[in-house]
Enzyme design. Sequence first.
Site, short mmCIF file in Angstrom:
data_model
loop_
_atom_site.label_atom_id
_atom_site.label_comp_id
_atom_site.label_asym_id
_atom_site.label_seq_id
_atom_site.Cartn_x
_atom_site.Cartn_y
_atom_site.Cartn_z
N GLY A 53 0.95 18.78 44.51
CA GLY A 53 0.55 19.82 45.43
C GLY A 53 1.63 20.09 46.45
CB VAL A 54 2.11 22.13 48.97
CG1 VAL A 54 0.74 22.56 49.49
CG2 VAL A 54 3.21 22.61 49.91
CB VAL A 55 3.48 17.68 52.24
CG1 VAL A 55 3.22 16.98 53.57
CG2 VAL A 55 3.08 16.78 51.09
CG ASP A 70 5.65 1.09 43.18
OD1 ASP A 70 6.73 0.68 42.71
OD2 ASP A 70 5.36 2.30 43.27
CE LYS A 86 0.30 13.70 48.36
NZ LYS A 86 0.53 12.31 47.92
CE LYS A 118 5.19 24.25 44.80
NZ LYS A 118 5.25 23.63 43.47
N GLY A 119 5.49 18.92 45.18
CA GLY A 119 5.64 18.19 43.94
C GLY A 119 4.54 18.58 42.99
#
EC number: 2.7.11.24
Length: 567
Positions: A37-39, A151, A54, A33-34
């Site tokens: 949203g949510v996974v 990145d 996701k 979760k972040g």
Amino acid sequence: MQPDHRKKSSVEVDFFTEYGEGSRYRIEEVIGKGSYGVVCSAYDTHTGEKVAIKKINDIFEHVSDATRILREIKLLRLLRHPDIVEIKHILLPPSRREFRDIYVVFELMESDLHQVIKANDDLTPEHYQFFLYQLLRGLKYIHTANVFHRDLKPKNILANADCKLKICDFGLARVAFNDTPTAIFWTDYVATRWYRAPELCGSFFSKYTPAIDIWSIGCIFAELLTGKPLFPGKNVVHQLDLMTDMLGTPSAEAIGRVRNEKARRYLSSMRKKKPIPFSHKFPHTDPLALRLLEKMLSFEPKDRPTAEEALADVYFKGLAKVEREPSAQPVTKLEFEFERRRITKEDVRELIYRESLEYHPKMLKEYLDGSEPTNFMYPSAVEHFKKQFAYLEEHYKNGTSHNPPERQQHASLPRACVLYSDNNHPVAQQSSAEVTDGLSKCSIRDERPRGADRNAQMPMSRIPINVPQTIQGAAVARPGKVVGSVLRYNNCGAATGVEALEQQQRRMVRNPAAASQYPKRTQPCKSNRGDEDCATAAEGPSRLKPNTQYIPQKVSAAQDTAMSRWY
């Protein structure tokens, strides 16, 4: 009850995919979760595979965030390669013009390279070689498509217990075309400073060049060798100090190519420093590996090899055959036309919807024919998932990891957020205070035994999955850590490994499970680990019995720190 693995007819599968995809995936539990949203982990009833779904909330709240999501899902569709994470599916939204959330189905990976480095203090030279080989092979494919990742860092390299690595997180990636300006302003360039090339220090202006990614790969490889970041700068000045302490003061010509004026002045006024021999910095390391690393960490971008040149290095002799490694077709301008103009929220919504149709061939045909309705006449899988996600997220916030009522009878589901190699270990529960929000990826705080030091600034991550245990007489590892060589040790030695690797190179596989095969060379534990690894290192290295067969399982993290990762 065992899942029904009987093969469906092609007609049934097509209908099931287009109009019944809500039944295709069985949601199991929240695994991350972040702020995005949510996974949730899920079971794909079509393939029998574990996947991660996701859910990205309110993606159009900020156009810049929506554009980054669009860029990533588009690139992951175009860049299909064994060394790049795969999007398996995107659920069709219930409404073309009004949807706010999207559901993306990724392959599920067990960990990432950051956790591998932390948890394994006895990686062998074969691991170093095979890890670098995969990274460069994936990077060659990316660069031949005229894409630059920008990145690359250990947390953006996913890993499985068979030593398979996959590059992920293309949100900051860019595509270069022939008419790309000589200098680009990277308005969203927030990549980790530690892996940033020196020409970018203190400057957001830079020309797109493969050398930026090669520098990052060099930093990652050095971190594999020592167990800690090579240039952990606290700010730009400190970063330049660390670079020059090791590489020496750059030439006046090299300093002149640094775009930031303050950085140029600082480097020009710096006292002359002599480079540290790489053999002193990385003792007991293969000289061929150090020679390649020194090239990748050249201060001058033009002195760094391309990914293809690095793969042809003598360090990979007997392992790589560059001519057999796949290259990508350059990405067309049409795919990224949105990058060349200012787009609105409605524009990016339509583009994301168009990307989701790539995973729904029948709907895509209707869309291209102009016969597709704005509102669909059948129930969307998104509506089906909303209730399950809401239920799981509520219990996740309350510090529990219960499954939905209809799933609680299945005892074989992944458990809470800590992965144990000892199946008898009690399952740890996670409180809401342990959830780290605001991350760009699935993030769950990993836990250590009390008294173990940790880096409080390091984002904690990764999710649970069953890691295969050692078999066929494998040596017993310390609790929480599964160990093994790069591939099964046998009397055939390196020849078998090259043959197996060539077979992998000649085909595109969705879940590759084969790595290179060759005898394992014993490597002592690293003695210069950071403080955050002291608790793990104190337990001592795992002992492997000689002349024993064992499968490659270096990825599993140390007890109470292991997390798997979605994607």
